[in-house]
Design a protein around this motif. Structure first.
Motif, PDB file in Angstrom:
ATOM      1  N   ALA A 124       0.799  -1.115   0.023  1.00 10.53           N
ATOM      2  CA  ALA A 124       0.014  -0.040   0.114  1.00 10.53           C
ATOM      3  C   ALA A 124       0.907   1.161   0.107  1.00 10.53           C
ATOM      4  N   ILE A 125       2.006   1.289   0.612  1.00  5.53           N
ATOM      5  CA  ILE A 125       2.717   2.258   0.930  1.00  5.53           C
ATOM      6  C   ILE A 125       4.350   2.167   0.669  1.00  5.53           C
ATOM      7  N   PHE A 126       4.888   2.599  -0.731  1.00  2.47           N
ATOM      8  CA  PHE A 126       6.058   1.925  -1.077  1.00  2.47           C
ATOM      9  C   PHE A 126       6.830   3.221  -1.858  1.00  2.47           C
ATOM     10  N   GLU A 127       8.129   3.340  -1.638  1.00  7.86           N
ATOM     11  CA  GLU A 127       8.997   4.035  -2.604  1.00  7.86           C
ATOM     12  C   GLU A 127       9.037   3.706  -3.948  1.00  7.86           C
ATOM     13  N   ASN A 128       9.474   4.544  -4.908  1.00  7.08           N
ATOM     14  CA  ASN A 128       9.775   4.147  -6.220  1.00  7.08           C
ATOM     15  C   ASN A 128      11.076   3.213  -6.410  1.00  7.08           C
ATOM     16  N   ASP A 129      10.889   2.256  -7.284  1.00  6.58           N
ATOM     17  CA  ASP A 129      12.022   1.276  -7.567  1.00  6.58           C
ATOM     18  C   ASP A 129      12.438   0.482  -6.094  1.00  6.58           C
ATOM     19  N   SER A 130      11.483   0.542  -5.392  1.00  5.92           N
ATOM     20  CA  SER A 130      11.480  -0.406  -4.026  1.00  5.92           C
ATOM     21  C   SER A 130      11.149  -1.921  -4.435  1.00  5.92           C
ATOM     22  N   PHE A 131      10.409  -2.081  -5.420  1.00  4.93           N
ATOM     23  CA  PHE A 131      10.282  -3.531  -5.970  1.00  4.93           C
ATOM     24  C   PHE A 131      10.567  -3.700  -7.330  1.00  4.93           C
ATOM     25  N   ARG A 132      11.109  -4.835  -7.632  1.00  2.04           N
ATOM     26  CA  ARG A 132      11.579  -5.518  -8.988  1.00  2.04           C
ATOM     27  C   ARG A 132      10.287  -5.888  -9.514  1.00  2.04           C
ATOM     28  N   GLN A 133      10.280  -5.747 -11.006  1.00  2.00           N
ATOM     29  CA  GLN A 133       8.806  -5.877 -11.771  1.00  2.00           C
ATOM     30  C   GLN A 133       8.553  -7.259 -11.430  1.00  2.00           C
ATOM     31  N   PHE A 134       9.590  -8.219 -11.602  1.00  2.00           N
ATOM     32  CA  PHE A 134       9.182  -9.664 -11.590  1.00  2.00           C
ATOM     33  C   PHE A 134       8.797 -10.128 -10.105  1.00  2.00           C
ATOM     34  N   VAL A 136       6.973  -8.282  -8.109  1.00  2.00           N
ATOM     35  CA  VAL A 136       5.587  -7.799  -8.075  1.00  2.00           C
ATOM     36  C   VAL A 136       4.843  -8.785  -8.556  1.00  2.00           C
ATOM     37  N   LEU A 137       4.953  -9.437  -9.559  1.00  3.90           N
ATOM     38  CA  LEU A 137       4.304 -10.497 -10.369  1.00  3.90           C
ATOM     39  C   LEU A 137       4.296 -11.914  -9.535  1.00  3.90           C
ATOM     40  N   GLY A 138       5.496 -12.041  -9.017  1.00  2.00           N
ATOM     41  CA  GLY A 138       5.540 -13.247  -8.252  1.00  2.00           C
ATOM     42  C   GLY A 138       4.550 -13.092  -7.144  1.00  2.00           C
ATOM     43  N   ASN A 139       4.869 -11.943  -6.431  1.00  2.47           N
ATOM     44  CA  ASN A 139       3.830 -11.857  -5.267  1.00  2.47           C
ATOM     45  C   ASN A 139       2.516 -11.752  -5.639  1.00  2.47           C
ATOM     46  N   ARG A 140       2.130 -11.320  -6.644  1.00  2.00           N
ATOM     47  CA  ARG A 140       0.620 -11.574  -7.172  1.00  2.00           C
ATOM     48  C   ARG A 140       0.281 -12.982  -7.200  1.00  2.00           C
ATOM     49  N   PHE A 150      -6.737 -21.026   0.471  1.00  2.00           N
ATOM     50  CA  PHE A 150      -6.789 -21.383   1.795  1.00  2.00           C
ATOM     51  C   PHE A 150      -8.098 -20.173   2.275  1.00  2.00           C
ATOM     52  N   ARG A 151      -8.695 -19.809   1.400  1.00  2.00           N
ATOM     53  CA  ARG A 151      -9.933 -18.746   1.390  1.00  2.00           C
ATOM     54  C   ARG A 151      -9.520 -17.855   2.371  1.00  2.00           C
ATOM     55  N   CYS A 152      -8.609 -16.919   2.061  1.00  2.00           N
ATOM     56  CA  CYS A 152      -8.446 -15.840   2.995  1.00  2.00           C
ATOM     57  C   CYS A 152      -8.088 -14.582   1.984  1.00  2.00           C
ATOM     58  N   LYS A 153      -7.962 -13.502   2.548  1.00  2.00           N
ATOM     59  CA  LYS A 153      -7.607 -12.262   1.820  1.00  2.00           C
ATOM     60  C   LYS A 153      -6.465 -11.419   2.269  1.00  2.00           C
ATOM     61  N   LEU A 154      -5.279 -12.177   2.110  1.00  2.00           N
ATOM     62  CA  LEU A 154      -4.154 -11.478   2.538  1.00  2.00           C
ATOM     63  C   LEU A 154      -3.552 -10.653   1.377  1.00  2.00           C
ATOM     64  N   THR A 155      -2.877  -9.670   1.483  1.00  2.00           N
ATOM     65  CA  THR A 155      -2.030  -9.024   0.640  1.00  2.00           C
ATOM     66  C   THR A 155      -0.631  -8.979   0.412  1.00  2.00           C
ATOM     67  N   ASP A 156       0.232  -9.454   1.372  1.00  2.00           N
ATOM     68  CA  ASP A 156       1.497  -9.736   1.213  1.00  2.00           C
ATOM     69  C   ASP A 156       2.156 -10.791   1.894  1.00  2.00           C
ATOM     70  N   PHE A 179      14.260 -18.426   1.343  1.00  2.00           N
ATOM     71  CA  PHE A 179      13.242 -17.262   1.476  1.00  2.00           C
ATOM     72  C   PHE A 179      11.816 -17.842   1.320  1.00  2.00           C
ATOM     73  N   GLU A 180      11.601 -18.789   1.330  1.00  2.00           N
ATOM     74  CA  GLU A 180      10.218 -19.514   1.251  1.00  2.00           C
ATOM     75  C   GLU A 180       9.740 -19.591   2.704  1.00  2.00           C
ATOM     76  N   VAL A 181      10.547 -19.133   3.661  1.00  2.00           N
ATOM     77  CA  VAL A 181      10.079 -19.297   5.191  1.00  2.00           C
ATOM     78  C   VAL A 181       9.060 -18.614   5.361  1.00  2.00           C
ATOM     79  N   GLU A 182       8.781 -17.223   4.796  1.00  2.00           N
ATOM     80  CA  GLU A 182       7.486 -16.423   5.263  1.00  2.00           C
ATOM     81  C   GLU A 182       6.337 -17.207   4.559  1.00  2.00           C
ATOM     82  N   THR A 183       6.512 -17.680   3.583  1.00  2.00           N
ATOM     83  CA  THR A 183       5.276 -18.370   2.928  1.00  2.00           C
ATOM     84  C   THR A 183       4.569 -19.648   3.792  1.00  2.00           C
TER      85      THR A 183
END
Length: 311
Positions: A124-134, A136-140, A150-156, A179-183
């Motif tokens: 929701a709140i981020f600076e320019n160039d804080s995310f790499r394009q891929f 963002v797509l991967g996160n989505r 899992f029938r939820c409504k998480l964003t990040d 890095f998959e530990v958060e998932t």
């Protein structure tokens, strides 16, 4: 007059965990901001076998160092959970991309016992160039899969900024290596019925000269594989039931050809199709039975987890 959060902190201990691998340019700032915005926290830098001066700089800035020689963020998180014993735990990356100015807003709901984990959402709140394009797509992609499965409504789903209680630190199994530990943590929380909430935080651009250790495709594949395995393990009836329906469907298609053939002249000419149809039906039945059996086991396991949560 002391605030509610200050009164809560007096009665509870909190540790701030900072997993690091070669973050000598940024780790001092993360430690300084933690001291500024959450002075009650004891700060631990988990040095994940860094080859630069990360550990030295962290120690000079007042953090305690825990060495984890096995490469991978998951191992660093495991080490912290094994070694530390606090009422509340904070976790943030050592790259100084997560703003800590509002950290008490994340700590308060866990301190007060309203939630088991708070996730700092970056989208929701981020600076320019804080995310790499891929990224963002991967996160989505990951977010869409988990929200649907899992029938939820998480964003990040993949945020590395989290506050959680002792119950999660000591009872939640963490087996991911990287890095998959958060998932993994997020899916496990959803599966076991822990109370989870997201709060928007500011996500900053990386400092010049600092580079992400995340490999878009390699680590992205690991995250997807983690989702696949956790979905299979936590929703076995849905997983194996879907496979069973697929086998039943193709068994019906091929079987209809055999049945029509039989009623035409009371003789089965397409014997191989009959064998294939029967085999597909039996495989579907086997998958369905496996799903039912594993579902019962998972239900019993979840019941045990619910009992352990009350202990």
């Amino acid at each position: 007059m002391t605030t509610k959060i200050e009164q809560s902190v007096k009665n509870k201990t909190i540790a701030m965990i900072i997993p690091c691998y070669n973050e000598e340019l940024t780790v001092a700032r993360v430690i300084t901001d933690t001291k500024k915005y959450l002075p009650e926290a004891n700060i631990y830098v988990i040095d994940n076998n860094s080859t630069d001066n990360t550990a030295k700089i962290a120690k000079e800035n007042g953090a305690e160092i825990i060495f984890e020689p096995r490469p991978g963020k998951g191992f660093a998180v495991q080490r912290a959970m094994e070694r530390l014993d606090y009422d509340v735990y904070g976790m943030v990356d050592g790259d100084d991309t997560y703003s800590l100015e509002t950290i008490k807003d994340l700590v308060r709901p866990v301190m007060d016992g309203h939630y088991d984990m708070i996730i700092g959402s970056r989208l929701a709140i981020f600076e320019n160039d804080s995310f790499r394009q891929f990224h963002v797509l991967g996160n989505r992609l990951v977010r869409g899969l988990i929200n649907r499965l899992f029938r939820c409504k998480l964003t990040d789903i993949m945020s590395g900024y989290r506050i959680y209680n002792k119950e999660i630190a000591k009872k939640l199994p963490v087996v991911s290596k990287g890095f998959e530990v958060e998932t993994e943590m997020t899916i496990s929380l959803l599966s076991y019925g822990f109370r989870l909430k997201e709060i928007d935080i500011c996500y900053k651009s990386r400092m010049k000269g600092s580079f992400s250790k995340l490999n878009t495709f390699k680590d992205g594949f690991k995250v997807l594989w983690t989702i696949f395995n956790l979905f299979k393990n936590n929703r076995p009836l849905t997983f194996f039931g879907t496979l069973a329906l697929g086998f039943f469907f193709f068994s019906l298609i091929f079987g209809m050809v055999v049945v029509v053939d039989y009623f035409d002249d009371l003789f089965v000419e397409h014997v191989p199709l009959a064998i294939l149809s029967t085999s597909l039906f039996l495989c579907g039945l086997l998958f369905f039975l496996v799903g039912v059996t594993l579902h019962s086991i998972v239900e019993k396991h979840n019941q045990v987890m619910c009992v352990l949560k009350k202990i």
